[in-house]
Design a protein around this motif. Structure first.
Motif, PDB file in Angstrom:
ATOM      1  N   CYS A   1       0.854  -1.202   0.000  1.00 13.53           N
ATOM      2  CA  CYS A   1       0.000   0.000   0.000  1.00 13.53           C
ATOM      3  C   CYS A   1       0.888   1.248   0.000  1.00 13.53           C
TER       4      CYS A   1
ATOM      5  N   VAL B   1       0.494   5.036   1.132  1.00 15.35           N
ATOM      6  CA  VAL B   1      -0.419   5.894   1.888  1.00 15.35           C
ATOM      7  C   VAL B   1       0.235   7.229   2.218  1.00 15.35           C
TER       8      VAL B   1
ATOM      9  N   THR C   1      -1.384   6.373  -3.394  1.00 19.85           N
ATOM     10  CA  THR C   1      -2.649   5.902  -3.978  1.00 19.85           C
ATOM     11  C   THR C   1      -3.785   5.982  -2.973  1.00 19.85           C
ATOM     12  N   ASP C   2      -3.441   6.217  -1.691  1.00 22.41           N
ATOM     13  CA  ASP C   2      -4.451   6.311  -0.636  1.00 22.41           C
ATOM     14  C   ASP C   2      -4.102   7.456   0.305  1.00 22.41           C
TER      15      ASP C   2
ATOM     16  N   ILE D   1      -4.842   9.081   4.229  1.00 15.84           N
ATOM     17  CA  ILE D   1      -5.415   8.970   5.576  1.00 15.84           C
ATOM     18  C   ILE D   1      -5.341  10.344   6.213  1.00 15.84           C
TER      19      ILE D   1
ATOM     20  N   TYR E   1     -10.193   7.418   5.869  1.00 13.18           N
ATOM     21  CA  TYR E   1      -9.519   6.741   4.758  1.00 13.18           C
ATOM     22  C   TYR E   1     -10.145   7.155   3.427  1.00 13.18           C
ATOM     23  N   PHE E   2      -9.278   7.272   2.404  1.00 12.21           N
ATOM     24  CA  PHE E   2      -9.768   7.598   1.064  1.00 12.21           C
ATOM     25  C   PHE E   2      -8.851   6.958   0.031  1.00 12.21           C
ATOM     26  N   HIS E   3      -9.420   6.256  -0.926  1.00 14.08           N
ATOM     27  CA  HIS E   3      -8.629   5.672  -2.011  1.00 14.08           C
ATOM     28  C   HIS E   3      -8.613   6.654  -3.178  1.00 14.08           C
TER      29      HIS E   3
ATOM     30  N   THR F   1      -6.055  10.203  -4.983  1.00 11.95           N
ATOM     31  CA  THR F   1      -5.018  11.212  -4.765  1.00 11.95           C
ATOM     32  C   THR F   1      -5.496  12.265  -3.777  1.00 11.95           C
TER      33      THR F   1
ATOM     34  N   PHE G   1      -9.201  13.590  -2.985  1.00  9.84           N
ATOM     35  CA  PHE G   1      -9.712  13.572  -1.609  1.00  9.84           C
ATOM     36  C   PHE G   1     -10.268  14.941  -1.216  1.00  9.84           C
TER      37      PHE G   1
END
Length: 693
Positions: free
Chosen positions: A281, A283, A443-444, A446, A457-459, A461, A465
């Motif tokens: 991941c 983040v 890619t994620d 927080i 949390y957000f998937h 950019t 977001f």
């Protein structure tokens, strides 16, 4: 009680406008070492803002500031500051927003390249010019080669048994022509004129003492028309041993974790944090200054212990942690070199491996190389490279990066961004405030909100977001407004029913209806849950926004006191009100100089170190907005110190207008305040400005 000192009130008000609130438990009362890096930056800028400068010198002002503070500073410098500004920064979006001119500083020879436009435009123009120059040089070399081949044939003809004197004369003529042959146009695109411009660029007569061949065949060669490229960066992290996990299997988890600084007397920084990091991941951890992002990183590595909850790590997990504070602390290393520090850190590694590792990060070895200099003599970006070189030898599964973009030059930043995006195969958690960098590597997202340990949390950019958050906030505001209108309408009808029920001929049915309506009001909240699903009482419990869904607050008094619903809209952070006072006018036109460097050179005092740069010519006029860019180690920070008078030139002259007021934000000052374990931000500001009114 005595009235508070008016000076103290001014200082407290100044700190408050920069988000450093006063009071017994406020940030202004805490030791500076207890503040976050971004909060210390705000304290320093609060100090500068009281100077009302004509000239504002900013050396890496974006380091440590959170996204909100960075956005404010960017807007203020672009839209409100009316003075002259010279800024060193490596945040591309920030520079493109605040600077109208670019100066590329290439150090040593003191070369300054001026460009009117944004950094993006400058790089595009530079790339186009470089490509055009490469085409011109290639065409010139082909033309020279053709003539050289014809000269060789003539020489053979002239040297035969029946040598041709005319051929010999023609050879001399052609060789003379070759010596003068260079570009047809000057650097600014004008047609070459021998009387005006002298020797053509690229001609053998326009040389720097170099030659080719040997013996009688040795010839002078023209100075290179193409600038020497910096050595290619070859950074990289070794491949870690596989853990045999699926991509969604956790490597590390925080389970209901809380943290407070040890020793007591300080509030809990955060509590109840739940976090899981899986394989591969990428983040970005974002949040306001002071929420505890760096402390969270230290919990993940084991450098700090939680005050509550548990940190779980896979037993084979290898973690590499880049700490912003470690790289900054190395500027105190006045005797150890980068090589010696790396050897102390990795005592089992071979010397040649360590030198090779430093060299791949642009820290070259040798008697006069950067690897042999004391760490304090390196630039901030070069010290960052030394630290990352150390981490890269660990072959980590999990890479924790806390503000890795601070101090790196644009070239180093571009390399790190490309490497993390395209080549690093492990898990990454990064704290940074460079928007372009985060959008490229993560890619994620927080969002960490501290205190209650809330993680959102957000998937996608950072840009996506923020767009989604703004849209959700606007939608929530519309829902809340509609709910409040509906509640108000029912409350008004209830009030009328109460009046009817309380009359001389009170209506019992009205009284019953009032009780029913008030019960309904207590339950009334949003029709949908936070994730957009239709509300279901059995599944979701009390509706958000209902008076029954409260946090102990009430309104009214006496018998009219009522419970009110927990606010549906998050409390906004206090508005930032930073600003620099208006400076006294100097009565100059916009193109009149405020400050000039005249053939200035600089070398560190004490001897034994090479000249950092020489022959610098610089003029700053009123209202210009200049970004100073260049590689790490060229001397940008030293140039800033010459402008302020904090350092003296080893050659040349620094001229300043006699009424000029200069404010200098130094990256090193803000970073040094983390050693202030007793003085608060307020006490430091009072010591800095004892005569403040």
């Amino acid at each position: 009680d005595e009235l508070p000192d008016a000076k103290d009130e001014d200082l407290r008000r100044q700190l408050g406008s920069f988000g450093i609130n006063s009071g017994a438990s406020g940030l202004a009362s805490l030791p500076l070492s207890a503040l976050s890096g971004g909060q210390r930056v705000r304290v320093v800028i609060a100090r500068l803002a009281m100077e009302a400068p004509h000239l504002l010198l900013l050396d890496e002002p974006t380091n440590h500031l959170d996204l909100r503070g960075l956005r404010w500073l960017q807007r203020y410098l672009r839209d409100e500051f009316r003075g002259t500004m010279l800024v060193v920064a490596h945040d591309r979006a920030f520079l493109d927003a605040v600077a109208t001119d670019i100066i590329l500083f290439e150090g040593v020879k003191g070369t300054l390249t001026y460009f009117h436009g944004t950094l993006e435009e400058f790089e595009t123009r530079t790339a186009d010019s470089s490509a055009a120059m490469q085409r011109q040089v290639a065409a010139l070399e082909r033309k020279k080669k053709h003539i050289e081949q014809s000269v060789d044939k003539m020489k053979q003809a002239a040297a035969g048994k029946h040598g041709d004197q005319k051929k010999s004369d023609l050879v001399a003529s052609r060789e003379k022509k070759l010596g003068r042959m260079g570009l047809e146009k000057t650097a600014d695109g004008k047609k070459f004129n021998a009387q005006k411009h002298g020797i053509r660029a690229g001609a053998a007569n326009h040389n720097d003492g170099e030659s080719k061949g040997s013996g009688t065949m040795r010839k002078m060669v023209g100075t290179s028309l193409l600038p020497k490229s910096a050595p290619e960066l070859k950074w990289g992290f070794g491949d870690s041993a596989p853990l045999g996990l699926s991509d969604d299997a956790p490597l590390l988890e925080l389970r209901s974790v809380g943290f407070a600084y040890p020793g007591g007397g300080q509030p809990t920084l955060f509590s109840g944090v739940e976090l899981s990091l899986g394989s591969r991941c990428r983040v970005a951890l974002v949040g306001r200054n002071g929420t505890g992002k760096s402390s969270l990183m230290r919990l993940l590595t084991g450098e700090a212990e939680p005050s509550a909850g548990e940190v779980w790590r896979h037993r084979g997990l290898r973690v590499a942690h880049y700490s912003q504070h470690l790289a900054e602390s190395l500027d105190k290393e006045e005797t150890r070199s980068g090589f010696a520090w790396l050897k102390d850190e990795l005592p089992d590694a071979k010397d040649e491996d360590l030198r090779r590792q430093l060299g791949s990060f642009g820290i070259n070895s040798g008697a006069s190389g950067l690897a042999s200099l004391p760490l304090s003599a390196l630039s901030g970006g070069q010290r960052v490279r030394v630290v990352i070189a150390r981490l890269a030898m660990e072959a980590p599964h999990l890479l924790l990066l806390d503000e890795p973009t601070n101090h790196l030059d644009l070239r180093g930043l571009r390399w790190l961004q490309r490497y993390l995006r395209d080549e690093f195969r492990g898990t990454m958690l990064v704290v940074a405030h460079d928007r372009a960098f985060l959008d490229a590597v993560a890619t994620d997202i927080i969002l960490f909100e501290g205190v209650k340990g809330t993680l959102t949390y957000f998937h996608g950019t950072l840009e996506e977001f923020e767009t989604r958050t703004a849209d959700s906030s606007a939608a929530m505001q519309r829902q809340v407004a509609a709910l409040e209108r509906k509640k108000k309408h029912i409350e008004q009808s209830v009030d009328k029913m109460k009046q009817a029920a309380a009359g001389k001929h009170g209506d019992q049915k009205k009284s019953d209806l009032v009780a029913s309506r008030e019960k309904k009001l207590g339950r009334m909240g949003l029709e949908k849950t936070a994730d957009g699903k239709k509300f279901n009482a059995q599944k979701h419990g009390i509706r958000a926004g209902a008076a029954n869904h409260n946090d102990g607050e009430s309104k009214g008094s006496g018998t009219m006191r009522k419970m009110v619903g927990t606010s549906l809209l998050p409390k906004s952070a206090p508005e930032l009100k930073w600003g620099f006072g208006d400076s006294a006018p100097l009565g100059l036109s916009d193109d009149a100089p405020l400050l000039e460097l005249r053939s200035v050179g600089f070398a560190y005092p004490g001897g034994g170190q090479p000249t950092l740069f020489s022959g610098v010519e610089l003029s700053l006029g009123s209202r210009c907005r200049v970004a100073l860019v260049g590689r790490n180690g060229t001397g940008k920070s030293s140039l800033m110190r010459l402008l302020t008078g904090e350092a003296e030139p080893s050659a040349g002259e620094v001229w300043r207008h006699r009424g000029l007021r200069v404010a200098h934000y130094s990256q090193h000052l803000a970073e040094s305040l983390d050693k202030e374990e007793t003085r608060s931000g307020f006490a430091w500001l009072k010591d800095e400005l004892p005569d403040a009114k």
